[in-house]
Design a protein around this motif. Structure first.
Motif, PDB file in Angstrom:
ATOM      1  N   HIS A   1     128.572  -5.376  63.811  1.00 44.16           N
ATOM      2  CA  HIS A   1     127.255  -5.762  63.295  1.00 44.16           C
ATOM      3  C   HIS A   1     127.188  -5.680  61.760  1.00 44.16           C
ATOM      4  O   HIS A   1     126.587  -6.539  61.106  1.00 44.16           O
TER       5      HIS A   1
ATOM      6  N   HIS B   1     126.268  -8.415  58.687  1.00 46.73           N
ATOM      7  CA  HIS B   1     125.313  -8.313  57.568  1.00 46.73           C
ATOM      8  C   HIS B   1     125.964  -8.729  56.247  1.00 46.73           C
ATOM      9  O   HIS B   1     125.355  -9.424  55.446  1.00 46.73           O
TER      10      HIS B   1
ATOM     11  N   SER C   1     119.937  -1.054  55.695  1.00 49.75           N
ATOM     12  CA  SER C   1     119.191  -1.519  56.872  1.00 49.75           C
ATOM     13  C   SER C   1     118.469  -0.340  57.515  1.00 49.75           C
ATOM     14  O   SER C   1     118.380   0.743  56.933  1.00 49.75           O
TER      15      SER C   1
ATOM     16  N   ASP D   1     118.220  -8.761  61.283  1.00 53.22           N
ATOM     17  CA  ASP D   1     119.166  -9.063  62.362  1.00 53.22           C
ATOM     18  C   ASP D   1     118.975 -10.465  62.961  1.00 53.22           C
ATOM     19  O   ASP D   1     117.867 -10.843  63.314  1.00 53.22           O
TER      20      ASP D   1
HETATM   21 ZN    ZN Z   1     121.163  -4.925  61.276  1.00 52.22          ZN
END
Ligand code: ZN
Ligand code: KG4
Length: 331
Positions: A111, A115, A135, A298
């Motif tokens: 993940h 980003h 984040s 996201d």
């Molecule tokens: Zn995230």
């Protein structure tokens, strides 16, 4: 190369179609914010169930909007972690099944890598570069020597910066998620309160925001006790100014130490208008690449972009067996 990507690590159900690690043909995102708002934060069990309910619809939506057919898809990529394990498993299960049934190669993507690569949609990465990843779950400084050659320089010792925003907002009764509303109110107030700038002089690449968060709590508590009139906007402006100064100063120091060509600011908090402005003003001599607002928080397009580069280096999985992981090493 056409990639279908899936992201369900937290409270957004998203499926995207991207082309050649650059072009976003579609990016279907369904946010669960309304569902979690009454609880003041994401409820993992509810998040997993909501992902299941909307997952197939998001596949249809992404394919339809991109104006492609399933036969055009060369690779399926899905967020493998880190994130809420129940949520991750819904996306992994859907992506694995889709890839297997259609006999398309499959790949798991970190993940956080997603980003960083969201920036690649806006402009080309110039190596070596520094990434400030901010984040709800992460506050990280990363030295990126080349595609997928990443070194973690520092991280938060306590709260992530987005988490601090959310907690301050909750304490001020501003609702969830706190970042966007605190950012908005900060621009309507003045930074008149003296709050600490936690620099951690001996650990220049690490962060700590829980002390600052407690200072805001004490400030508001004391003013309420004294029945003092205060403007929430001024509290938000003071908090934001302190956060932004710490983030920018540490980023500037790291960038100069490492002699990087570019700085990427990514993650949900990179949507912060104060941070974007202060970063550009205070580091004018290095190019700053920030994803557009829609690609900061996201969504699956960033996973598809990262997957393209990961595929060039490591290829796809040899089978359809992919494990979810709540916390995984960086790449
Ligand atoms: Zn995230
Ligand atoms: O990247 P993201 O969507 O999810 C995680 O991977 O955590 O980031 C969500 C976080 C939340 O904490 C939210 O309050 C914060 O990003 N955020 C902001 C802003 N927009 C979102 N924080 C500060 N200013 C903003 N404008």
């Amino acid at each position: 190369m056409i990639i279908l990507s899936v992201e369900t690590s937290c409270d957004e159900t998203s499926v995207a179609i991207t082309k050649n690690g650059k072009e976003v043909l579609s990016n279907a995102v369904l946010s669960q914010i309304n569902i979690h708002q009454p609880y003041g934060g994401v409820v993992p069990e509810i998040a997993s169930r909501a992902h299941i309910e909307s997952m197939l619809y998001m596949f249809d939506e992404a394919i339809k909007k991109a104006n492609i057919t399933i036969k055009d898809i060369d690779l399926v990529a899905v967020t493998q972690g880190p994130g809420l394990i129940g949520s991750l498993l819904v996306g992994i299960n859907a992506a694995t099944t889709f890839a297997y049934v259609n006999q398309i190669p499959l790949m798991g993507v970190n993940h956080l890598l997603g980003h960083i690569y969201a920036a690649q949609i806006e402009g080309d990465m110039q190596f070596p570069l520094l990434t400030l990843l901010v984040s709800g779950g992460h506050t990280e400084l990363l030295y990126v020597k080349d595609h997928l050659d990443i070194e973690l320089l520092g991280t938060t010792l306590d709260d992530a910066v987005g988490e601090a925003y959310d907690k301050v907002a909750r304490m001020l009764g501003l609702g969830y998620p706190g970042g966007p509303i605190v950012d908005k109110l900060a621009h309507q107030g003045q930074p008149i309160y003296d709050l600490p700038r936690p620099m951690l002089k001996d650990e220049p690449y690490n962060f700590s925001f829980s002390g600052l968060k407690s200072s805001v709590l004490n400030l508001v508590h004391n003013m309420k006790q004294r029945k003092e009139n205060f403007k929430v906007e001024d509290v938000c402006a003071s908090f934001q100014q302190a956060v932004v100064e710490v983030l920018v100063e540490k980023t500037k120091f790291a960038a100069e130490q490492l002699g990087v060509k570019q700085i990427i600011v990514a993650g949900g908090v990179a949507a912060n208008k104060g941070l974007r402005k202060y970063m550009k003003e205070n580091i004018p001599h290095i190019e700053i690449l920030t994803p557009s607002i829609q690609y900061c928080t996201d969504q699956a397009a960033m996973i598809g972009i990262a997957a393209y580069y990961q595929y060039q280096k490591h290829g796809a999985l040899k089978d359809y067996y992919l494990k979810g992981s709540a916390s995984i090493n960086f790449v």
